[in-house]
Design a protein around this motif. Sequence first.
Motif, PDB file in Angstrom:
ATOM      1  N   VAL A  23       0.847  -1.198   0.000  1.00 42.58           N
ATOM      2  CA  VAL A  23       0.000   0.000   0.000  1.00 42.58           C
ATOM      3  C   VAL A  23       0.882   1.248   0.000  1.00 42.58           C
ATOM      4  O   VAL A  23       0.598   2.220  -0.710  1.00 42.58           O
ATOM      5  CB  VAL A  23      -0.962  -0.012   1.203  1.00 42.58           C
ATOM      6  N   GLY A  24       1.970   1.225   0.745  1.00 47.89           N
ATOM      7  CA  GLY A  24       2.897   2.353   0.755  1.00 47.89           C
ATOM      8  C   GLY A  24       3.557   2.566  -0.596  1.00 47.89           C
ATOM      9  O   GLY A  24       3.689   3.704  -1.060  1.00 47.89           O
ATOM     10  N   ALA A  25       3.965   1.480  -1.256  1.00 49.08           N
ATOM     11  CA  ALA A  25       4.584   1.599  -2.581  1.00 49.08           C
ATOM     12  C   ALA A  25       3.587   2.146  -3.591  1.00 49.08           C
ATOM     13  O   ALA A  25       3.923   3.004  -4.416  1.00 49.08           O
ATOM     14  CB  ALA A  25       5.116   0.241  -3.044  1.00 49.08           C
ATOM     15  N   PHE A  26       2.347   1.685  -3.532  1.00 46.14           N
ATOM     16  CA  PHE A  26       1.330   2.181  -4.462  1.00 46.14           C
ATOM     17  C   PHE A  26       1.047   3.655  -4.201  1.00 46.14           C
ATOM     18  O   PHE A  26       0.921   4.449  -5.143  1.00 46.14           O
ATOM     19  CB  PHE A  26       0.048   1.350  -4.335  1.00 46.14           C
ATOM     20  N   ALA A  27       0.971   4.039  -2.932  1.00 43.54           N
ATOM     21  CA  ALA A  27       0.736   5.447  -2.592  1.00 43.54           C
ATOM     22  C   ALA A  27       1.893   6.327  -3.058  1.00 43.54           C
ATOM     23  O   ALA A  27       1.667   7.443  -3.557  1.00 43.54           O
ATOM     24  CB  ALA A  27       0.531   5.595  -1.088  1.00 43.54           C
ATOM     25  N   LEU A  28       3.126   5.845  -2.911  1.00 41.96           N
ATOM     26  CA  LEU A  28       4.273   6.607  -3.414  1.00 41.96           C
ATOM     27  C   LEU A  28       4.226   6.730  -4.936  1.00 41.96           C
ATOM     28  O   LEU A  28       4.614   7.770  -5.491  1.00 41.96           O
ATOM     29  CB  LEU A  28       5.579   5.942  -2.985  1.00 41.96           C
ATOM     30  N   GLY A  29       3.759   5.693  -5.610  1.00 43.40           N
ATOM     31  CA  GLY A  29       3.616   5.755  -7.061  1.00 43.40           C
ATOM     32  C   GLY A  29       2.596   6.800  -7.481  1.00 43.40           C
ATOM     33  O   GLY A  29       2.831   7.588  -8.405  1.00 43.40           O
ATOM     34  N   TYR A  70       6.859   4.751 -11.663  1.00 41.04           N
ATOM     35  CA  TYR A  70       6.795   3.498 -12.420  1.00 41.04           C
ATOM     36  C   TYR A  70       7.544   2.381 -11.702  1.00 41.04           C
ATOM     37  O   TYR A  70       7.143   1.217 -11.770  1.00 41.04           O
ATOM     38  CB  TYR A  70       7.344   3.693 -13.830  1.00 41.04           C
ATOM     39  N   THR A  71       8.607   2.716 -11.004  1.00 40.45           N
ATOM     40  CA  THR A  71       9.335   1.713 -10.214  1.00 40.45           C
ATOM     41  C   THR A  71       8.448   1.181  -9.088  1.00 40.45           C
ATOM     42  O   THR A  71       8.399  -0.033  -8.848  1.00 40.45           O
ATOM     43  CB  THR A  71      10.618   2.319  -9.644  1.00 40.45           C
ATOM     44  N   CYS A  72       7.735   2.090  -8.401  1.00 37.78           N
ATOM     45  CA  CYS A  72       6.824   1.660  -7.327  1.00 37.78           C
ATOM     46  C   CYS A  72       5.716   0.766  -7.876  1.00 37.78           C
ATOM     47  O   CYS A  72       5.377  -0.254  -7.276  1.00 37.78           O
ATOM     48  CB  CYS A  72       6.223   2.874  -6.633  1.00 37.78           C
ATOM     49  N   PHE A  73       5.165   1.143  -9.033  1.00 38.68           N
ATOM     50  CA  PHE A  73       4.122   0.311  -9.634  1.00 38.68           C
ATOM     51  C   PHE A  73       4.683  -1.037 -10.082  1.00 38.68           C
ATOM     52  O   PHE A  73       3.997  -2.061 -10.012  1.00 38.68           O
ATOM     53  CB  PHE A  73       3.460   1.031 -10.810  1.00 38.68           C
ATOM     54  N   GLY A  74       5.930  -1.058 -10.526  1.00 39.52           N
ATOM     55  CA  GLY A  74       6.576  -2.313 -10.897  1.00 39.52           C
ATOM     56  C   GLY A  74       6.743  -3.241  -9.702  1.00 39.52           C
ATOM     57  O   GLY A  74       6.566  -4.455  -9.817  1.00 39.52           O
TER      58      GLY A  74
END
Length: 89
Positions: A23-29, A70-74
């Motif tokens: 969830v944190g990675a998606f929010a950062l994305g 894009y890295t976070c979404f990856g």
Amino acid sequence: MNIDWAALGSVFGVSLLVTVGLVGAFALGIAGLSRASAATARDGGTGTVAGTGGDAATSGRALLHRLGAYTCFGVCLAAVAFGIYVIVA
């Protein structure tokens, strides 16, 4: 019926950490795409800052924000693909 409470606690802890991480990675994305969009709108969408004759730093920041997003979404996509792989295998 015996319950292995240590194993149950381990599964709970790992799933909680992975969930919060994803969830944190998606929010950062999402935040990265928002910042890239704001930087692009600031420079008029032309790669130059309106009225300044061009600022490569603004364009570079927008690119950096987009690349980070894009890295976070990856990372999110890789975690979902791994989860599907574990379920299927």
